[in-house]
Write an enzyme that holds these catalytic residues in place. Structure first.
Site, PDB file in Angstrom:
ATOM      1  N   LYS A 186       0.846  -1.203   0.000  1.00  0.00           N
ATOM      2  CA  LYS A 186       0.000   0.000   0.000  1.00  0.00           C
ATOM      3  C   LYS A 186       0.882   1.253   0.000  1.00  0.00           C
ATOM      4  O   LYS A 186       0.671   2.167  -0.797  1.00  0.00           O
ATOM      5  CB  LYS A 186      -0.862   0.002   1.262  1.00  0.00           C
ATOM      6  CG  LYS A 186      -1.541   1.317   1.565  1.00  0.00           C
ATOM      7  CD  LYS A 186      -2.453   1.263   2.767  1.00  0.00           C
ATOM      8  CE  LYS A 186      -1.742   1.413   4.071  1.00  0.00           C
ATOM      9  NZ  LYS A 186      -1.424   2.806   4.462  1.00  0.00           N
TER      10      LYS A 186
ATOM     11  N   ARG B 220      -4.607  10.395   4.745  1.00  0.00           N
ATOM     12  CA  ARG B 220      -3.524  11.379   4.888  1.00  0.00           C
ATOM     13  C   ARG B 220      -2.580  11.340   3.691  1.00  0.00           C
ATOM     14  O   ARG B 220      -2.035  12.368   3.275  1.00  0.00           O
ATOM     15  CB  ARG B 220      -2.771  11.075   6.172  1.00  0.00           C
ATOM     16  CG  ARG B 220      -1.515  11.841   6.385  1.00  0.00           C
ATOM     17  CD  ARG B 220      -0.763  11.337   7.600  1.00  0.00           C
ATOM     18  NE  ARG B 220       0.580  11.857   7.622  1.00  0.00           N
ATOM     19  CZ  ARG B 220       0.897  13.090   8.028  1.00  0.00           C
ATOM     20  NH1 ARG B 220      -0.059  13.888   8.429  1.00  0.00           N
ATOM     21  NH2 ARG B 220       2.140  13.489   8.016  1.00  0.00           N
TER      22      ARG B 220
ATOM     23  N   CYS C 275      -5.565  11.833  13.343  1.00  0.00           N
ATOM     24  CA  CYS C 275      -5.908  10.419  13.156  1.00  0.00           C
ATOM     25  C   CYS C 275      -6.087   9.843  14.562  1.00  0.00           C
ATOM     26  O   CYS C 275      -6.012  10.564  15.547  1.00  0.00           O
ATOM     27  CB  CYS C 275      -4.807   9.686  12.415  1.00  0.00           C
ATOM     28  SG  CYS C 275      -3.336   9.538  13.417  1.00  0.00           S
TER      29      CYS C 275
ATOM     30  N   ARG D 111      -1.182  14.646  13.041  1.00  0.00           N
ATOM     31  CA  ARG D 111      -0.073  14.216  12.171  1.00  0.00           C
ATOM     32  C   ARG D 111       0.226  15.396  11.243  1.00  0.00           C
ATOM     33  O   ARG D 111      -0.373  15.559  10.211  1.00  0.00           O
ATOM     34  CB  ARG D 111      -0.440  12.937  11.433  1.00  0.00           C
ATOM     35  CG  ARG D 111      -0.442  11.746  12.416  1.00  0.00           C
ATOM     36  CD  ARG D 111      -0.923  10.481  11.791  1.00  0.00           C
ATOM     37  NE  ARG D 111      -0.011  10.017  10.754  1.00  0.00           N
ATOM     38  CZ  ARG D 111      -0.338   8.997   9.935  1.00  0.00           C
ATOM     39  NH1 ARG D 111      -1.527   8.456  10.032  1.00  0.00           N
ATOM     40  NH2 ARG D 111       0.506   8.589   9.020  1.00  0.00           N
TER      41      ARG D 111
ATOM     42  N   ILE E 226       7.904   6.801  17.055  1.00  0.00           N
ATOM     43  CA  ILE E 226       7.517   7.521  15.831  1.00  0.00           C
ATOM     44  C   ILE E 226       6.304   8.398  16.062  1.00  0.00           C
ATOM     45  O   ILE E 226       6.251   9.551  15.622  1.00  0.00           O
ATOM     46  CB  ILE E 226       7.259   6.530  14.665  1.00  0.00           C
ATOM     47  CG1 ILE E 226       8.468   5.604  14.470  1.00  0.00           C
ATOM     48  CG2 ILE E 226       6.895   7.266  13.379  1.00  0.00           C
ATOM     49  CD1 ILE E 226       9.752   6.304  14.040  1.00  0.00           C
TER      50      ILE E 226
ATOM     51  N   ARG F 260      -8.490  -0.824   4.602  1.00  0.00           N
ATOM     52  CA  ARG F 260      -7.654   0.209   3.985  1.00  0.00           C
ATOM     53  C   ARG F 260      -6.310  -0.366   3.583  1.00  0.00           C
ATOM     54  O   ARG F 260      -5.701   0.088   2.634  1.00  0.00           O
ATOM     55  CB  ARG F 260      -7.409   1.351   4.981  1.00  0.00           C
ATOM     56  CG  ARG F 260      -8.635   2.126   5.352  1.00  0.00           C
ATOM     57  CD  ARG F 260      -8.274   3.329   6.183  1.00  0.00           C
ATOM     58  NE  ARG F 260      -7.231   4.118   5.518  1.00  0.00           N
ATOM     59  CZ  ARG F 260      -6.736   5.234   6.018  1.00  0.00           C
ATOM     60  NH1 ARG F 260      -7.156   5.691   7.165  1.00  0.00           N
ATOM     61  NH2 ARG F 260      -5.803   5.906   5.379  1.00  0.00           N
TER      62      ARG F 260
END
Ligand code: EPZ
Length: 417
Positions: free
Chosen positions: A22, A92, A116, A121, A326, A396
């Site tokens: 993806k 996004r 999110c 973000r 992260i 997704r």
């Protein structure tokens, strides 16, 4: 809405074919805006996010066909139209059209993405890169408005390693005048693949896959063909499924070189992992051992595998520590795993997991793509039935995950919620 139902207890055995990535497909789709004409992308996974990006490109004037895993994109009639909020807020990655629109049309109007499930973000690094290349950028009613008389090569340094910002900067720099050097560039395989696609379009990029990428601007680019690289996160998810169910699974069509941190961590947890060309055979005979996981930019342990690894740790012998570096609070899967009797405590960006020999099936709710995968993994071994609702999240990023797991022997199906 639909839910996925799992009855836990089956060991997984057999062979699973990994789809295209993806996170490699989406930037390459956006890159086709850079050159008028027809580009072709193969090995494309059938995912909601790919359909969303297709819609986005059509909104921008492209003609996009998607059949049997092949995308044919005609961007001849693309214009600097607006990337609308109702599409950008659902994905996004839509912000990937910013660089290409600016490079080809010298202007772009792209909605700011919403937040999110795990915190804001920001896209400040994307905007900083466009400004460094000579664009004037303003925010107007929730939209990024970028304009440039011309783009000029620049030296860009990202304080934070950012996959998206590196991709956007590379795409914009391809058509800038002169040389751009990006330092602290993202090294993820998906960004390396994007650079290789751009070079097939006639760009002159070197250093891809390292933290210093150089782009010599060119006058124009041409359409190209690209085959999407295997999805290392889907592969990692199925590797964790083999380990958590104490099964033996052959992972086909993957790229083991993109999975070294996952291979190392699962081996540390006691799984046997054998490489056989572009396939990995993952097996486990006993309960996993506890492991400590610290997420980091590639080639460190991927944040997109943190939730799945945590599901495994919930059944491990001993205590595991998870440090998520992260994203702030990418632990929305924790309350849902706790509903399955998991013993997890969270302090800031650190989760402590005391492994149990048994989880219990429960009704749980998916909150984001990888959290959904973690809940399904936990359901595979939980005692009794687990129902994961809001599985549009999982669609997704995973192609028919319940079908692939069922073919490996899991008792799992999808039904209306
Ligand atoms: C990509 O998102 C992936 N998505 C994410 O995968 C993945 O989690 C992420 O990279 C990190 O590996 C796609 O490739 C479509 P970043 P991206 O920019 O590009 C901060 C999945 O599950 N940041 O590398 O949006 C940011 O907040 C998804 O498939 C800024 O501060 O991630 C984060 O803390 C989820 N300012 C860190 O950098 C910016 O302008 C890394 O983000 C941009 C990012």
């Amino acid at each position: 809405m639909q839910k996925i139902v799992i009855v836990g207890g089956n060991r997984l055995t057999g062979r699973v074919k990994i789809a295209g990535a993806k996170n490699a497909t989406l930037p390459v789709m956006a890159a086709t805006i850079l050159a008028p004409g027809i580009s072709v992308i193969t090995n494309v996974p059938r995912l909601r996010d790919v359909i969303t990006m297709k819609l986005m490109l059509e909104t921008l004037g492209a003609k996009v066909a998607f059949e049997q895993g092949v995308l044919t994109l005609d961007t001849t009639d693309c214009g600097p139209h607006e990337a609308p909020y109702d599409l950008v807020r659902t994905m996004r990655a839509s912000v990937y059209v910013l660089g290409p629109l600016l490079a080809r049309f010298r202007r772009a109007r792209v909605s700011l993405p919403g937040g999110c499930a795990w915190g804001p973000r920001p896209v400040d690094l994307h905007i900083k890169a466009m400004e460094a290349l000579g664009a004037r950028v303003s925010i107007d009613h929730g939209y990024i408005v970028a304009e440039a008389d011309e783009l000029k090569g620049a030296n860009l340094h990202f304080d934070v390693s950012s996959v998206g910002a590196t991709g956007n900067a590379m795409m914009a720099a391809c058509l800038a005048k002169g040389k751009t050097v990006i330092s602290n560039a993202a090294c993820e395989p998906e960004i390396d693949a994007l650079a290789r696609f751009l070079n097939k379009m006639g760009a002159r990029i070197s250093g891809m896959g390292t933290q210093v990428v150089e782009i010599e601007g060119v006058e124009s680019l041409r359409p190209a063909e690209s085959a999407v690289i295997p999805d290392r996160i889907e592969a990692g998810t199925f590797m964790a499924a083999a380990a958590i169910t104490k099964g033996t699974v052959r992972i086909a069509n993957c790229n083991p070189a993109h999975l070294s941190s996952v291979i190392s961590k699962l081996s540390e947890a006691g799984a046997q992992i054998m490489q056989d060309g572009s396939e990995l055979v993952v097996s486990a005979a006993a309960r996993p051992g506890a492991v400590n996981v610290t997420t980091a930019p590639y080639p460190g342990f991927p944040t997109d595998m943190q939730a799945q690894m945590m599901a495994l740790a919930c059944t491990a012998q001993g205590t595991s520590l998870f440090v998520e570096n992260i994203y702030s609070d990418r632990f929305t899967h924790v309350p849902e795993l706790r509903r399955m009797n998991a013993d997890i405590t969270v302090e800031g960006n650190v989760a402590t997991v005391n492994g149990l020999d048994r989880l219990s099936g429960a009704q749980v709710m998916a909150t984001d793509l990888r959290a959904s995968a973690a809940l399904i993994l936990a359901g595979l071994v939980a005692e009794g039935m687990t129902e994961v609702s809001r599985i549009y999240h999982i669609d997704r990023g995973y192609e028919a995950i319940e079908k692939k797991l069922s073919q490996l022997g899991a008792e799992i199906w999808r039904e209306e919620d």
